[in-house]
Scaffold this active site. Structure first.
Site, PDB file in Angstrom:
ATOM      1  N   ASP A 241       0.791  -1.228   0.000  1.00 40.68           N
ATOM      2  CA  ASP A 241       0.000   0.000   0.000  1.00 40.68           C
ATOM      3  C   ASP A 241       0.831   1.291   0.000  1.00 40.68           C
ATOM      4  OD1 ASP A 241      -2.447   1.292  -0.049  1.00 40.68           O
ATOM      5  OD2 ASP A 241      -2.576   1.444   2.125  1.00 40.68           O
TER       6      ASP A 241
ATOM      7  N   CYS B 295     -15.771  10.613   0.056  1.00 38.31           N
ATOM      8  CA  CYS B 295     -15.561   9.450   0.928  1.00 38.31           C
ATOM      9  C   CYS B 295     -15.035   9.894   2.286  1.00 38.31           C
ATOM     10  CB  CYS B 295     -14.568   8.488   0.260  1.00 38.31           C
ATOM     11  SG  CYS B 295     -14.085   7.091   1.291  1.00 38.31           S
TER      12      CYS B 295
END
Length: 346
Positions: free
Chosen positions: A135, A215
């Site tokens: 990530d 979001c």
């Protein structure tokens, strides 16, 4: 003389090392992601995440990241909570922190485990090479995870699996070793729209599409500066991340149990008091969140989020906590404090 191992032996070792599932794909298994990424960026849905628009040739084409790689080993590591993460959302005086951030930083934990599996692999293939990613590199882990058969990207764009549920991290080992790829997984969402309906901010323009600018995970973690006025109330008491769409997924009835104790929620982070968190100065913030992914957003952004949550309580009891922050040296914090004061005083 090197001892060759099978993919099944590698999988058995990875599971024994603590991973929940493993699959393999080719680096060029997802040619469609380049176009999808380009549309996402062209429409501005990445918000302030400028890194999404950088190195797009690598991010959109895993083969270009390391041309020598022949296989991508995708691994899943469960962090399934042993408590209902949505309970705290109904407690306005408490702070809702995403499950994954309620203990140690997963980047460190998963990467350490990936390296251990990688070292074992290279002990059998000393002339080969690996690179591990968690990530933090231009790697599209979710499409690769689907290509490797770990699961599929649901309508909320997150990876989920029939035998994993929603609660798992993804790690990747790129290697020059050639393994037979696994079959890609197909979507099993069917007509279900539970995740889309659960989103407090309507961040999904359509199934399988996300507008990060709406979001809550993006707004509370990646977005710097003030959050748009029309979105602040929708944050509720979510001060770091959001689990609503993940928690809503019916496939979680099959979620595997987390094996890593470092993912077990700290008692003080399951439902902490807003009044305690809003008073943190920089030193106290760093001390409290040492080793936590929360630390990376810094005290100012964190307190900004807490002040939005306090404003959403509309509880005058918080006035003493908010007053001093109206003159905070950080402009975003003082703006959030004034907004909270206005909400409380109405």
């Amino acid at each position: 003389m090197q001892t060759l191992i099978s993919k099944d032996q590698l999988k058995a070792y990875a599971i024994d090392a603590g991973f929940s599932a493993m699959g393999v794909c080719r680096p060029d298994a997802v040619p469609e992601i380049a176009d999808r990424l380009q549309v996402f960026v062209d429409e501005g849905r990445h918000g302030q995440m400028a890194w999404m628009a950088e190195r797009m040739n690598w991010r959109g084409n895993p083969s270009a990241l390391w041309p020598e790689a022949k296989s991508v080993i995708m691994l899943a590591e469960a962090y399934t909570p042993n408590h209902d993460p949505m309970t705290v959302v109904g407690q306005p005086d408490k702070a809702a922190i995403s499950v994954y951030a309620q203990n140690r930083d997963y980047h460190d934990v998963v990467k350490k485990r990936l390296k251990a599996v990688g070292r074992w692999l290279l002990s059998h293939y000393p002339d080969e090479q690996i690179k591990v990613f968690v990530d933090t590199a231009p790697v599209m882990e979710k499409p690769l995870g689907q290509a490797a058969g770990l699961g599929w990207q649901g309508k909320h764009t997150n990876l989920l699996g029939r035998e994993l549920g929603s609660w798992f991290f993804i790690g990747a080992i790129f290697t020059t070793i050639e393994f037979e790829p696994d079959a890609a997984e197909q979507s099993h969402c069917g007509s279900c729209t539970a995740c889309l309906l659960a989103c407090p901010t309507d961040a999904f323009p359509a199934p399988y599409q996300l507008d990060a600018r709406r979001c809550i995970s993006y707004l509370t973690i990646e977005h710097s500066g003030p959050v748009d006025l029309d979105l602040r109330e929708k944050l509720g008491n979510r001060i770091y991340g959001c689990d609503d769409c993940l928690a809503a997924c019916p496939w979680n009835k099959f979620a595997v149990e987390a094996r890593e104790v470092k993912y077990a929620a700290r008692e003080d982070l399951i439902a902490p008091d807003l009044a305690e968190l809003v008073l943190l100065d920089d030193a106290a913030f760093r001390a409290k969140f040492s080793g936590s992914p929360i630390k990376r957003i810094g005290r100012n952004r964190f307190v900004r989020n807490v002040l939005y949550a306090i404003g959403n309580t509309r509880d005058a009891a918080y006035i003493p906590f908010v007053t001093s922050l109206c003159s905070d040296p950080d402009a975003t914090v003082s703006d959030a404090a004034q907004w909270a004061m206005d909400r409380i005083s109405r």
